[in-house]
Design a protein around this motif. Sequence first.
Motif, PDB file in Angstrom:
ATOM      1  N   THR A 154       7.304   3.206  -0.003  1.00  0.00           N
ATOM      2  CA  THR A 154       6.051   2.794   0.638  1.00  0.00           C
ATOM      3  C   THR A 154       6.297   1.784   1.751  1.00  0.00           C
ATOM      4  O   THR A 154       7.050   0.831   1.593  1.00  0.00           O
ATOM      5  CB  THR A 154       5.096   2.211  -0.419  1.00  0.00           C
ATOM      6  OG1 THR A 154       4.787   3.235  -1.354  1.00  0.00           O
ATOM      7  CG2 THR A 154       3.810   1.694   0.218  1.00  0.00           C
ATOM      8  N   ALA A 201       2.842  -2.447  -1.343  1.00  0.00           N
ATOM      9  CA  ALA A 201       1.476  -1.992  -1.625  1.00  0.00           C
ATOM     10  C   ALA A 201       0.657  -3.116  -2.259  1.00  0.00           C
ATOM     11  O   ALA A 201      -0.526  -3.289  -1.946  1.00  0.00           O
ATOM     12  CB  ALA A 201       1.504  -0.765  -2.532  1.00  0.00           C
ATOM     13  N   ALA A 255      -5.125   0.697  -7.360  1.00  0.00           N
ATOM     14  CA  ALA A 255      -4.431   0.351  -6.119  1.00  0.00           C
ATOM     15  C   ALA A 255      -2.951   0.729  -6.173  1.00  0.00           C
ATOM     16  O   ALA A 255      -2.352   1.048  -5.153  1.00  0.00           O
ATOM     17  CB  ALA A 255      -4.577  -1.138  -5.831  1.00  0.00           C
ATOM     18  N   ALA A 260      -0.931   1.148   3.156  1.00  0.00           N
ATOM     19  CA  ALA A 260       0.248   1.652   2.453  1.00  0.00           C
ATOM     20  C   ALA A 260       0.333   3.171   2.592  1.00  0.00           C
ATOM     21  O   ALA A 260      -0.636   3.878   2.297  1.00  0.00           O
ATOM     22  CB  ALA A 260       0.173   1.263   0.978  1.00  0.00           C
TER      23      ALA A 260
END
Lengths: 310, 851
Positions: free
Chosen positions: B46, B103, B128, B53
Amino acid sequence: MTGLDQTLEALRAGALPRAGGTDLLARPHTPQVIADLRDVAELAGIHHLPDGSARIGATTTIAHLAADDRLLSTHPALVLAARTLATPQIRATATVGGNLLQRNRCPYLRNPAFTCHQTGGDGCPARTGWHSWAVAIDHSACIAPHPSSLAVPLLAHDARAELHPGGTIPLIDLYGDGTDPTRDHQLTSEQLLIAVHIPAPPEGERAVHQRTTPHGSTDWPLVEATARLLITSGNIASATVAIGGIARTPQRLTAVETALTGQPATTETANTAAAHATADCTPLPQTRHKTHLLHHTVLDTLRKALGDTS
Amino acid sequence: MKFTMNGRPVTVDGATAETAVGFIRETAGLTGAKPACGTGACGACTILVDGTAVAGCLTLCSDLEGREVTTVEGLGGTHPVQRAFAAHDALQCGYCTPGFVVAAAAFVDGWRAEHGDTTPSRELIAEALAGHLCRCGAYPGIYAAVEAACAGEHDDERPDVPPARVEALEKITGAACYTTDVRLAGQWEGVIVRSEHAHAEVTSISGQGAQLVELLGADRIARYVGQPIAAVAAPTRAEALAAAARVQVEYRPLPAALSFDPEEAPDAAAVYPSKDGRRGAPRSSEGPPSPARWRGNLRGPSGLSKRPRTAVRRIEQAREGNDERFFSATFSTAVQAHTALEPHACLARWDTGGDLHLHVSTQAVDRLAGQVAKRWRLRSEQVHLVAEHVGGGFGAKVNLTGEVVAAVELARLTGAPVRVVLDRAEELIDGGCRPGTRTELAMLADAEGRLAALTMDVHGDGGIAVANNAASLARYIYGNAPRRLRDFDVVTNRPPAAPFRGPGHPPMLWALEQAVDEMAHRLGTDPIELRRRWDGNPKRQALYDWAAELNAWRDRPPNGGQQGRHRRGVGVAVANYLYFLDPGTKVELTVEQGVVVARTATQDVGTGSRSVISQVVRETLGVTADRVRVEIGRTGTVHGPAAASSCSTPSIGPAAHDAARRLHSALDGRSLDDAEGLRVVGRRPWDRWGYVTPFPIGDFAIGRGFTGAVYVTEVEVDTHLGNVRVTRVSCGIAAGRVYSPRLARSQCHGGVIQGVGYALLEQRHTDPATGVVMTDSLADYRIPGIADTPEIIVYFHQDGWDHVSGRGTGLGEVSTMGVAASIGNAVRNATGWRPLDLPISPDRLLQGLAE
């Protein structure tokens, strides 16, 4: 920015269209010549019309759709479907058009060791192999369910697909009747999905989407369902129910809709109607559980749409 | 093409088809982001693009034009979430950490901008971070770290909560260098060519001009789809892949055995027609295999019974007499893939003097170096092996595997350093797995409710590997009641199983612990009470006292009495494990510029061995952290243990203590600043009363005493949709003194989470007609994500190990072994239906409830 005609030119020359590319880049043996759709202005953005309908450009990202508050108020089932599919990273990149026209998830299709109806062969290795993820309505030589989550609420909302060339067609016509085992959608390699048009729902409608996965949100769904109910004076004035994950294409459950329409808005009605959800199911040896899950997923969505949270 | 990366302008010359993560790592040289799955499922690559992200493996470099890119290196190490990750030990091996950190940083910043310094719900955090996977199971720490960072608890440095791991800063900043991150000048890339047939004689291999080495055995037989046949190398990976695709292999197909069927196995097409072939079969358990005879593809029985004839006689009589204290059932478990996030990887270089230099992702620096020296006929000092950081192993990286052979041979052939890194599909096909099992179990209790007899026949499904040992392990628990324990292997033309975290125990306990539970129900006895009665182990008795007092246990619902859609259940299970150590372990301490440098040829696979050595040396010498540096993960020093059989801590802890004592004496009152170059070597002192094994076998000894675990697990079952959610696991561990409670707790979290995966999610599928592994991506082979994490309570009972040097043993394996069985018992408690087959998937649960 690239023009639409320029992109179509590239497609005619054999390029592969790439929208978000989240599946294209993940699949083995990706051809190198790519026509990037992200730069095509005609495909971008959500346009709200005064009557409450909307035009959603094909390269609108799932994250963009999921964050659209106006759509959330008009078409909550669609936004909920967008919010719950895949992962934040995928949603940030993947697009509405890509979601509707993606290849199916069959592990045999994705494994270069096998050929099948979709790759020039004439058999389906999944049918005699591992297929607990497959269809429960077996009406094609291919048994891979259509993987699009967004197609389910869009179908329930009588959305239309704008093609170029090809004009505007009902969304379901993107998929045909699902009997053709060689393809996951009906577009030619020289045709693009430009946008989807989603009509305004009637005032006071309740719309619910449920995604049933084996374990959690990041899994591909086993079954999903959208229910739209319009309730007036305690009765269901109109009902639309669409499902995914069960057949080669997303489906409308007209028998369930008929059983709901004109009936009192009660849990008993939901129970009675949901019993019709599985009438067309012809499960495979490893997909019997999907019939059960379909019944309960439809029942859950109906009950939620009725406000029954028990 | 231009973009900004970490605040600096980047210019890319010409067109590139590279992915973003490929460019960032290979061209820009920032190796924090890891391409660990290639399909956007794991999140280890990521990066932030304009603050959002995205998966670096699904983004093209060309997509970055005009954008602002942030990698983990750009966060600098001072972002509150990075500090929080270090403070809350939100990492183990660290391979997934850069992706999580990036992230989480975006999430924390966004959350605080909108909500101020408040704590988000765990559901929001899980949502998330849904695009990330951590195979070590650091999720509880990740939850805690994100909560604390959101609440503003780490805006400044927090000297009051030092990191649990000495290498935490390297891991949260992306600076930690794993084998996949090493890049040498002039390095080539190697790719393995694999068998397309489940069983075939390879009659010819043509490289079509490629630099190619063959990897087949002398008999030139390929025994599974995916077996390495050859390897090719080229200056870039793209060229190597193209060269591999051009290699032409001619096969003479042979009949293949593809089904796990004990009845068919003796007469199926022979996987190993010759004695030599059988002798060379890979093994799925550790230690020397028990002798067993072969009938076709059926190997066995082997096993360690106690009064087996008595056991069988009692069982048969009870079966005929329909004794209500008799229980029998057939249990099964699925094949589970190790799935370390860092794939198997090796970078090999031969120098002009004939020495071999290796970077390897390995759990066994010293042991592997020895195996390499033996295979390539080198003196041990000619093998220079480095594994500075290792992105997880779980048993699959203990021995010499194909990527090492390929890299070494290709390096010799090409004269260049050659790197071979498996992709995720190769890893899931041929990177190791726990054998599946089918267990026929029968158990009888006598009129006084004592265990009267037990029989277990376990057939292992380890592909071409043998030495399933599950049944044998039932010898060491529940006293001396008569028992017949028989292990078999059903050998098939499928990829080989390998030792996996507590080999044999999870499937054995899946059957045994559910049988004990069933017997408790039949006897009308509390399941903890029954175990207390049957189990003579005093350390586990203390855990029973703890478990019986848990509110979750005291308030558990009655069995099967619930009718609603959502049902709650509580289950208990126990585990028992041998205590292993490497008695030859040494630790070397050298004073260098006022700092004590500790060295031993061991490695840190995420368990915290670096930190344990550092802590022991600091405590023994009474010095501060800046005065101790641990350099492990390489040869060229004294012998250290493999990260296997939970032996690391009980081996290195006492050796480090001994070394520090010696250094203290040698210092003789001098300060470290006045002792430059002073060097001592500490040995692991002997345990009082010695060991069960008179001499070490492959560096391992079995010490005296058993470690134990008791798990009390709570589940919620959705009987409509077939979901089981594990809500809480209370895990009591009796493994002696805990060297570092924070590290130990993290490891137990990981054990529990892997157990949840084993119970509910993980199942390798092979195609029945061809033997092709179908679950070759992280979308199709599901490992636990953060949302699958239950609340985990860890309790340590630390008494009872005074005879052991350092008074503590290992707990990495005992923490996972019985988790699945406790979930099975909880599902039984919730629903009245007992799951016999793993994983407990929705289809099985729904079918079970319908019957």
